[in-house]
Design a protein around this motif. Structure first.
Motif, PDB file in Angstrom:
ATOM      1  N   GLU A  31     -42.997  11.056  34.613  1.00 53.86           N
ATOM      2  CA  GLU A  31     -43.524  11.661  33.393  1.00 53.86           C
ATOM      3  C   GLU A  31     -43.080  13.119  33.279  1.00 53.86           C
ATOM      4  O   GLU A  31     -42.706  13.582  32.200  1.00 53.86           O
ATOM      5  CB  GLU A  31     -45.052  11.571  33.369  1.00 53.86           C
ATOM      6  CG  GLU A  31     -45.655  12.121  32.102  1.00 53.86           C
ATOM      7  CD  GLU A  31     -47.167  11.982  32.042  1.00 53.86           C
ATOM      8  OE1 GLU A  31     -47.747  12.558  31.111  1.00 53.86           O
ATOM      9  OE2 GLU A  31     -47.764  11.334  32.920  1.00 53.86           O
ATOM     10  N   VAL A  32     -43.104  13.840  34.393  1.00 54.25           N
ATOM     11  CA  VAL A  32     -42.677  15.241  34.385  1.00 54.25           C
ATOM     12  C   VAL A  32     -41.189  15.340  34.037  1.00 54.25           C
ATOM     13  O   VAL A  32     -40.786  16.177  33.217  1.00 54.25           O
ATOM     14  CB  VAL A  32     -42.986  15.928  35.742  1.00 54.25           C
ATOM     15  CG1 VAL A  32     -42.320  17.295  35.837  1.00 54.25           C
ATOM     16  CG2 VAL A  32     -44.492  16.044  35.945  1.00 54.25           C
ATOM     17  N   GLU A  33     -40.357  14.489  34.645  1.00 52.57           N
ATOM     18  CA  GLU A  33     -38.919  14.509  34.341  1.00 52.57           C
ATOM     19  C   GLU A  33     -38.671  14.202  32.868  1.00 52.57           C
ATOM     20  O   GLU A  33     -37.842  14.855  32.229  1.00 52.57           O
ATOM     21  CB  GLU A  33     -38.174  13.506  35.213  1.00 52.57           C
ATOM     22  CG  GLU A  33     -38.080  13.898  36.653  1.00 52.57           C
ATOM     23  CD  GLU A  33     -37.449  12.822  37.507  1.00 52.57           C
ATOM     24  OE1 GLU A  33     -36.556  13.165  38.300  1.00 52.57           O
ATOM     25  OE2 GLU A  33     -37.854  11.633  37.385  1.00 52.57           O
ATOM     26  N   LEU A  34     -39.383  13.241  32.354  1.00 50.56           N
ATOM     27  CA  LEU A  34     -39.241  12.888  30.941  1.00 50.56           C
ATOM     28  C   LEU A  34     -39.648  14.058  30.046  1.00 50.56           C
ATOM     29  O   LEU A  34     -38.912  14.449  29.134  1.00 50.56           O
ATOM     30  CB  LEU A  34     -40.087  11.660  30.625  1.00 50.56           C
ATOM     31  CG  LEU A  34     -40.189  11.262  29.160  1.00 50.56           C
ATOM     32  CD1 LEU A  34     -38.832  10.879  28.615  1.00 50.56           C
ATOM     33  CD2 LEU A  34     -41.172  10.131  28.988  1.00 50.56           C
ATOM     34  N   ASP A  48     -48.133  20.565  26.007  1.00 50.93           N
ATOM     35  CA  ASP A  48     -48.446  20.905  27.404  1.00 50.93           C
ATOM     36  C   ASP A  48     -47.217  21.302  28.215  1.00 50.93           C
ATOM     37  O   ASP A  48     -47.233  21.271  29.444  1.00 50.93           O
ATOM     38  CB  ASP A  48     -49.158  19.733  28.084  1.00 50.93           C
ATOM     39  CG  ASP A  48     -48.297  18.480  28.185  1.00 50.93           C
ATOM     40  OD1 ASP A  48     -47.276  18.375  27.445  1.00 50.93           O
ATOM     41  OD2 ASP A  48     -48.629  17.595  28.998  1.00 50.93           O
ATOM     42  N   ILE A  49     -46.157  21.726  27.549  1.00 49.42           N
ATOM     43  CA  ILE A  49     -44.879  21.945  28.233  1.00 49.42           C
ATOM     44  C   ILE A  49     -44.946  23.050  29.289  1.00 49.42           C
ATOM     45  O   ILE A  49     -44.250  22.970  30.297  1.00 49.42           O
ATOM     46  CB  ILE A  49     -43.732  22.200  27.228  1.00 49.42           C
ATOM     47  CG1 ILE A  49     -42.373  21.946  27.891  1.00 49.42           C
ATOM     48  CG2 ILE A  49     -43.799  23.605  26.651  1.00 49.42           C
ATOM     49  CD1 ILE A  49     -42.110  20.531  28.279  1.00 49.42           C
ATOM     50  N   GLU A  54     -44.529  24.232  35.068  1.00 45.92           N
ATOM     51  CA  GLU A  54     -45.082  24.690  36.354  1.00 45.92           C
ATOM     52  C   GLU A  54     -45.065  23.559  37.378  1.00 45.92           C
ATOM     53  O   GLU A  54     -44.685  23.768  38.538  1.00 45.92           O
ATOM     54  CB  GLU A  54     -46.502  25.215  36.168  1.00 45.92           C
ATOM     55  CG  GLU A  54     -46.581  26.536  35.443  1.00 45.92           C
ATOM     56  CD  GLU A  54     -48.017  26.983  35.182  1.00 45.92           C
ATOM     57  OE1 GLU A  54     -48.933  26.506  35.887  1.00 45.92           O
ATOM     58  OE2 GLU A  54     -48.211  27.797  34.263  1.00 45.92           O
ATOM     59  N   ASP A  55     -45.461  22.360  36.971  1.00 44.55           N
ATOM     60  CA  ASP A  55     -45.443  21.204  37.867  1.00 44.55           C
ATOM     61  C   ASP A  55     -44.014  20.897  38.308  1.00 44.55           C
ATOM     62  O   ASP A  55     -43.764  20.608  39.483  1.00 44.55           O
ATOM     63  CB  ASP A  55     -46.037  19.967  37.181  1.00 44.55           C
ATOM     64  CG  ASP A  55     -47.514  20.112  36.862  1.00 44.55           C
ATOM     65  OD1 ASP A  55     -48.171  21.028  37.428  1.00 44.55           O
ATOM     66  OD2 ASP A  55     -48.020  19.320  36.045  1.00 44.55           O
ATOM     67  N   GLU A  59     -42.626  20.839  42.143  1.00 44.36           N
ATOM     68  CA  GLU A  59     -42.437  19.519  42.748  1.00 44.36           C
ATOM     69  C   GLU A  59     -41.018  18.962  42.715  1.00 44.36           C
ATOM     70  O   GLU A  59     -40.755  17.950  43.362  1.00 44.36           O
ATOM     71  CB  GLU A  59     -43.367  18.515  42.042  1.00 44.36           C
ATOM     72  CG  GLU A  59     -44.835  18.868  42.163  1.00 44.36           C
ATOM     73  CD  GLU A  59     -45.719  18.002  41.291  1.00 44.36           C
ATOM     74  OE1 GLU A  59     -45.269  16.920  40.855  1.00 44.36           O
ATOM     75  OE2 GLU A  59     -46.870  18.407  41.039  1.00 44.36           O
ATOM     76  N   TYR A  60     -40.108  19.580  41.994  1.00 45.96           N
ATOM     77  CA  TYR A  60     -38.778  18.993  41.796  1.00 45.96           C
ATOM     78  C   TYR A  60     -37.673  19.965  42.173  1.00 45.96           C
ATOM     79  O   TYR A  60     -37.837  21.185  42.097  1.00 45.96           O
ATOM     80  CB  TYR A  60     -38.592  18.563  40.334  1.00 45.96           C
ATOM     81  CG  TYR A  60     -39.468  17.401  39.956  1.00 45.96           C
ATOM     82  CD1 TYR A  60     -39.003  16.096  40.035  1.00 45.96           C
ATOM     83  CD2 TYR A  60     -40.782  17.611  39.534  1.00 45.96           C
ATOM     84  CE1 TYR A  60     -39.829  15.028  39.699  1.00 45.96           C
ATOM     85  CE2 TYR A  60     -41.603  16.544  39.202  1.00 45.96           C
ATOM     86  CZ  TYR A  60     -41.118  15.260  39.288  1.00 45.96           C
ATOM     87  OH  TYR A  60     -41.924  14.205  38.964  1.00 45.96           O
ATOM     88  N   ASP A  61     -36.533  19.403  42.529  1.00 51.23           N
ATOM     89  CA  ASP A  61     -35.312  20.170  42.769  1.00 51.23           C
ATOM     90  C   ASP A  61     -34.562  20.248  41.439  1.00 51.23           C
ATOM     91  O   ASP A  61     -34.064  19.220  40.938  1.00 51.23           O
ATOM     92  CB  ASP A  61     -34.474  19.469  43.837  1.00 51.23           C
ATOM     93  CG  ASP A  61     -33.175  20.190  44.143  1.00 51.23           C
ATOM     94  OD1 ASP A  61     -32.453  20.567  43.193  1.00 51.23           O
ATOM     95  OD2 ASP A  61     -32.881  20.358  45.332  1.00 51.23           O
TER      96      ASP A  61
END
Length: 115
Positions: A31-34, A48-49, A54-55, A59-61
């Motif tokens: 969901e975050v990647e999308l 909510d972007i 921030e997430d 959490e991601y590279d």
């Protein structure tokens, strides 16, 4: 070829093509990647972007994500280019429309070879 009347319309078209390609290739998008495909600091985006961003940062590279999306963009482009001229023109028109503003999705499109 369909003209785009807003950045939102152009971005939603591009995102839908990228997501469909990910599904075709069995490449999962969280969901975050999308949602990060919608990121921009100016223009229309998801409500909510900033929390999503921030997430994502936590959490991601970022480089890995950008390469993943750029590969999908390349594959969408190749598939659409082999199809109808109208579909390809619509894909290109959406990219050109977004180039009028600053959108994160353009980073991945540029990585895929679009200038």
């Amino acid at each position: 070829m369909k003209a785009f009347h807003s950045g939102q319309e152009a971005k939603e078209f591009l995102v839908s093509e990228i997501v469909a390609e990910a599904q075709r290739e069995n490449i999962p998008l969280s969901e975050v990647e999308l949602k990060m495909l919608y990121f921009t600091e100016s223009g229309w985006t998801l409500p909510d972007i900033m929390q999503v961003n921030e997430d994502f940062d936590r959490e991601y590279d970022q480089d890995e994500y950008e390469r993943k999306i750029a590969k999908l963009v390349t594959n969408v482009n190749n598939r659409i280019r082999k199809g109808s001229t109208d579909d390809y023109d619509k894909w290109r028109a959406a990219i050109r429309f977004l180039q009028q503003e600053d959108h994160y999705i353009l980073v991945m499109i540029q990585l895929a070879g679009w200038r």
